[in-house]
Write a protein that holds these residues in place. Structure first.
Motif, PDB file in Angstrom:
ATOM      1  N   LEU A   2       0.846  -1.196   0.000  1.00  0.00           N
ATOM      2  CA  LEU A   2       0.000   0.000   0.000  1.00  0.00           C
ATOM      3  C   LEU A   2       0.878   1.242   0.000  1.00  0.00           C
ATOM      4  O   LEU A   2       1.816   1.353   0.793  1.00  0.00           O
ATOM      5  CB  LEU A   2      -0.902   0.024   1.236  1.00  0.00           C
ATOM      6  CG  LEU A   2      -1.815   1.246   1.362  1.00  0.00           C
ATOM      7  CD1 LEU A   2      -2.975   1.148   0.371  1.00  0.00           C
ATOM      8  CD2 LEU A   2      -2.352   1.387   2.787  1.00  0.00           C
ATOM      9  N   GLU A   3       0.560   2.165  -0.899  1.00  0.00           N
ATOM     10  CA  GLU A   3       1.274   3.440  -0.942  1.00  0.00           C
ATOM     11  C   GLU A   3       0.259   4.565  -1.088  1.00  0.00           C
ATOM     12  O   GLU A   3      -0.507   4.599  -2.055  1.00  0.00           O
ATOM     13  CB  GLU A   3       2.268   3.466  -2.100  1.00  0.00           C
ATOM     14  CG  GLU A   3       3.143   4.709  -2.103  1.00  0.00           C
ATOM     15  CD  GLU A   3       4.195   4.691  -3.198  1.00  0.00           C
ATOM     16  OE1 GLU A   3       5.035   5.604  -3.223  1.00  0.00           O
ATOM     17  OE2 GLU A   3       4.170   3.755  -4.027  1.00  0.00           O
ATOM     18  N   ILE A   4       0.260   5.458  -0.121  1.00  0.00           N
ATOM     19  CA  ILE A   4      -0.635   6.616  -0.140  1.00  0.00           C
ATOM     20  C   ILE A   4       0.218   7.844  -0.417  1.00  0.00           C
ATOM     21  O   ILE A   4       1.195   8.106   0.288  1.00  0.00           O
ATOM     22  CB  ILE A   4      -1.379   6.759   1.200  1.00  0.00           C
ATOM     23  CG1 ILE A   4      -2.241   5.514   1.446  1.00  0.00           C
ATOM     24  CG2 ILE A   4      -2.240   8.014   1.208  1.00  0.00           C
ATOM     25  CD1 ILE A   4      -2.889   5.484   2.810  1.00  0.00           C
ATOM     26  N   LEU A   7      -2.310  12.437   0.063  1.00  0.00           N
ATOM     27  CA  LEU A   7      -3.763  12.250   0.081  1.00  0.00           C
ATOM     28  C   LEU A   7      -4.477  13.375   0.826  1.00  0.00           C
ATOM     29  O   LEU A   7      -4.157  13.690   1.969  1.00  0.00           O
ATOM     30  CB  LEU A   7      -4.103  10.913   0.736  1.00  0.00           C
ATOM     31  CG  LEU A   7      -5.582  10.504   0.701  1.00  0.00           C
ATOM     32  CD1 LEU A   7      -6.010  10.198  -0.733  1.00  0.00           C
ATOM     33  CD2 LEU A   7      -5.831   9.292   1.598  1.00  0.00           C
ATOM     34  N   ILE A  47      -9.171   4.647   2.711  1.00  0.00           N
ATOM     35  CA  ILE A  47      -8.427   3.585   2.028  1.00  0.00           C
ATOM     36  C   ILE A  47      -9.392   2.564   1.436  1.00  0.00           C
ATOM     37  O   ILE A  47      -9.208   2.078   0.313  1.00  0.00           O
ATOM     38  CB  ILE A  47      -7.452   2.892   3.002  1.00  0.00           C
ATOM     39  CG1 ILE A  47      -6.310   3.842   3.394  1.00  0.00           C
ATOM     40  CG2 ILE A  47      -6.873   1.614   2.375  1.00  0.00           C
ATOM     41  CD1 ILE A  47      -5.425   3.310   4.508  1.00  0.00           C
ATOM     42  N   VAL A  55     -11.952  11.658  -1.885  1.00  0.00           N
ATOM     43  CA  VAL A  55     -10.565  12.033  -2.159  1.00  0.00           C
ATOM     44  C   VAL A  55     -10.568  13.289  -3.028  1.00  0.00           C
ATOM     45  O   VAL A  55     -11.144  13.305  -4.115  1.00  0.00           O
ATOM     46  CB  VAL A  55      -9.814  10.896  -2.873  1.00  0.00           C
ATOM     47  CG1 VAL A  55      -8.415  11.356  -3.287  1.00  0.00           C
ATOM     48  CG2 VAL A  55      -9.712   9.672  -1.967  1.00  0.00           C
ATOM     49  N   SER A  59      -3.329  10.131  -4.249  1.00  0.00           N
ATOM     50  CA  SER A  59      -3.702   8.824  -4.784  1.00  0.00           C
ATOM     51  C   SER A  59      -3.457   7.721  -3.765  1.00  0.00           C
ATOM     52  O   SER A  59      -2.683   7.881  -2.818  1.00  0.00           O
ATOM     53  CB  SER A  59      -2.908   8.523  -6.062  1.00  0.00           C
ATOM     54  OG  SER A  59      -1.514   8.531  -5.796  1.00  0.00           O
ATOM     55  N   ILE A  60      -4.144   6.589  -3.990  1.00  0.00           N
ATOM     56  CA  ILE A  60      -3.975   5.385  -3.170  1.00  0.00           C
ATOM     57  C   ILE A  60      -3.570   4.258  -4.115  1.00  0.00           C
ATOM     58  O   ILE A  60      -4.320   3.906  -5.035  1.00  0.00           O
ATOM     59  CB  ILE A  60      -5.279   5.019  -2.434  1.00  0.00           C
ATOM     60  CG1 ILE A  60      -5.747   6.181  -1.556  1.00  0.00           C
ATOM     61  CG2 ILE A  60      -5.074   3.757  -1.585  1.00  0.00           C
ATOM     62  CD1 ILE A  60      -7.134   5.979  -0.962  1.00  0.00           C
ATOM     63  N   PHE A  62      -2.476   0.297  -4.465  1.00  0.00           N
ATOM     64  CA  PHE A  62      -2.552  -0.989  -3.770  1.00  0.00           C
ATOM     65  C   PHE A  62      -2.083  -2.085  -4.711  1.00  0.00           C
ATOM     66  O   PHE A  62      -2.609  -2.233  -5.811  1.00  0.00           O
ATOM     67  CB  PHE A  62      -3.986  -1.255  -3.311  1.00  0.00           C
ATOM     68  CG  PHE A  62      -4.169  -2.528  -2.527  1.00  0.00           C
ATOM     69  CD1 PHE A  62      -3.447  -2.761  -1.365  1.00  0.00           C
ATOM     70  CD2 PHE A  62      -5.075  -3.494  -2.944  1.00  0.00           C
ATOM     71  CE1 PHE A  62      -3.614  -3.930  -0.635  1.00  0.00           C
ATOM     72  CE2 PHE A  62      -5.254  -4.664  -2.217  1.00  0.00           C
ATOM     73  CZ  PHE A  62      -4.521  -4.882  -1.064  1.00  0.00           C
ATOM     74  N   ASP A  66      -3.408   1.832  -9.074  1.00  0.00           N
ATOM     75  CA  ASP A  66      -4.068   3.024  -8.540  1.00  0.00           C
ATOM     76  C   ASP A  66      -5.545   2.693  -8.324  1.00  0.00           C
ATOM     77  O   ASP A  66      -6.297   2.480  -9.276  1.00  0.00           O
ATOM     78  CB  ASP A  66      -3.926   4.193  -9.523  1.00  0.00           C
ATOM     79  CG  ASP A  66      -4.406   5.515  -8.928  1.00  0.00           C
ATOM     80  OD1 ASP A  66      -5.227   5.492  -7.993  1.00  0.00           O
ATOM     81  OD2 ASP A  66      -3.958   6.574  -9.404  1.00  0.00           O
ATOM     82  N   THR A  68      -7.638   4.670  -6.463  1.00  0.00           N
ATOM     83  CA  THR A  68      -8.299   5.866  -5.947  1.00  0.00           C
ATOM     84  C   THR A  68      -9.741   5.978  -6.426  1.00  0.00           C
ATOM     85  O   THR A  68     -10.620   6.429  -5.689  1.00  0.00           O
ATOM     86  CB  THR A  68      -7.519   7.129  -6.358  1.00  0.00           C
ATOM     87  OG1 THR A  68      -6.130   6.948  -6.056  1.00  0.00           O
ATOM     88  CG2 THR A  68      -8.035   8.352  -5.620  1.00  0.00           C
ATOM     89  N   ARG A  75     -12.300  -2.847  -4.117  1.00  0.00           N
ATOM     90  CA  ARG A  75     -11.107  -2.876  -3.267  1.00  0.00           C
ATOM     91  C   ARG A  75     -11.087  -4.136  -2.397  1.00  0.00           C
ATOM     92  O   ARG A  75     -10.029  -4.732  -2.184  1.00  0.00           O
ATOM     93  CB  ARG A  75     -11.045  -1.614  -2.404  1.00  0.00           C
ATOM     94  CG  ARG A  75     -10.960  -0.342  -3.229  1.00  0.00           C
ATOM     95  CD  ARG A  75     -10.834   0.915  -2.377  1.00  0.00           C
ATOM     96  NE  ARG A  75     -11.177   2.103  -3.154  1.00  0.00           N
ATOM     97  CZ  ARG A  75     -10.766   3.329  -2.882  1.00  0.00           C
ATOM     98  NH1 ARG A  75      -9.995   3.550  -1.830  1.00  0.00           N
ATOM     99  NH2 ARG A  75     -11.129   4.351  -3.639  1.00  0.00           N
TER     100      ARG A  75
END
Length: 253
Positions: A2-4, A7, A47, A55, A59-60, A62, A66, A68, A75
């Motif tokens: 996971l990379e946020i 945000l 998330i 949002v 971006s989110i 996973f 992406d 988002t 998800r």
């Protein structure tokens, strides 16, 4: 995992997260601390893509994708799961049926696999016949949420205060099961599940090992680092002291 990135999140037009950045690698478990109203639960629901949590920037990512713009259902299919702090009572659905649904079984017959899992969480066959969360104690609600997560077996686990309102006996069992969910019982190089755990008193960290701790203040992650050091600083001098100590350490690097 996971990379946020940068945000920004709002609820009903009110900003709740600002320029938030967070990375959780495959096999890592992180704990998130902070005062009430700092945005911790909003982060989890953002998330997971709850529609109310919009949002407005950033971006989110996973598993390299992406997400988002994806729905909550999409998800979950990708491998996200959550245990809520205050899950609702669901009349007309038995706990055993809900656990089977989490496994993808829609037969409406409580399976032997679910009964076996229930025994690990100290639930009787009779308890599985009760409506979800109807008349459950605090510890039973937490164990019920964990059991549903274990049935789902997500790759990324989010837990909203799994240690709140739980007695010592239940806490030990819940800690053991969360440890199993997050692969904490195997060597780090073999772990594939990742997790983000919200906690106020950090009680859960007495029962499972975590890799990183973060402090959230005013919708931003103000401090990140070694869990033992951060939790110790909070206990000694509150969130403000922890953040100051963290910033001082970063200035020295």
């Amino acid at each position: 995992m996971l990379e946020i990135k940068a945000l920004d999140l709002e609820v009903d037009g009110r900003p709740v997260l600002k320029d938030l950045n967070l990375t959780i690698k495959e096999g890592e478990s992180h704990v998130l601390l902070g005062p009430n109203g700092s945005g911790k639960t909003s982060l989890l629901l953002g998330i997971l893509g709850f529609p109310k949590y919009k949002v407005t920037g950033g971006s989110i990512i996973f598993k390299g994708e992406d997400i988002t713009g994806l729905s909550t259902a999409e998800r979950v299919k990708l491998g996200m799961g959550i245990a809520f702090q205050h899950p609702p009572v669901i009349r007309g659905i038995k706990l055993g049926e809900m656990v089977d649904l989490c496994k993808g079984d829609t037969s409406q017959q409580i399976t032997q696999q679910t009964r076996t899992l229930a025994k690990k969480l100290h639930f009787s066959d009779e308890f599985l016949e009760r409506d979800v969360n109807a008349g459950f104690s605090g510890g039973e609600i937490k164990r019920s949420e964990i059991m549903q997560l274990m049935a789902q077996d997500p790759d990324f686990v989010m837990l909203d205060e799994p240690d709140s309102g739980v007695d010592i006996e239940n806490m030990e069992l819940i800690g053991d099961m969360i440890g199993e969910l997050l692969d904490r019982r195997i060597r780090p190089s073999k772990r594939t599940a990742s997790g983000l755990i919200i906690t106020h008193l950090a009680t859960i960290t007495n029962y499972i090992e975590v890799d990183w701790a973060h402090v959230m203040l005013n919708g931003m992650i103000a401090c990140s680092g070694n869990p033992n050091r951060i939790i110790s600083d909070i206990m000694k001098g509150g969130y403000g002291k922890c953040v100051r100590e963290c910033q001082t350490t970063m200035d020295r690097i």
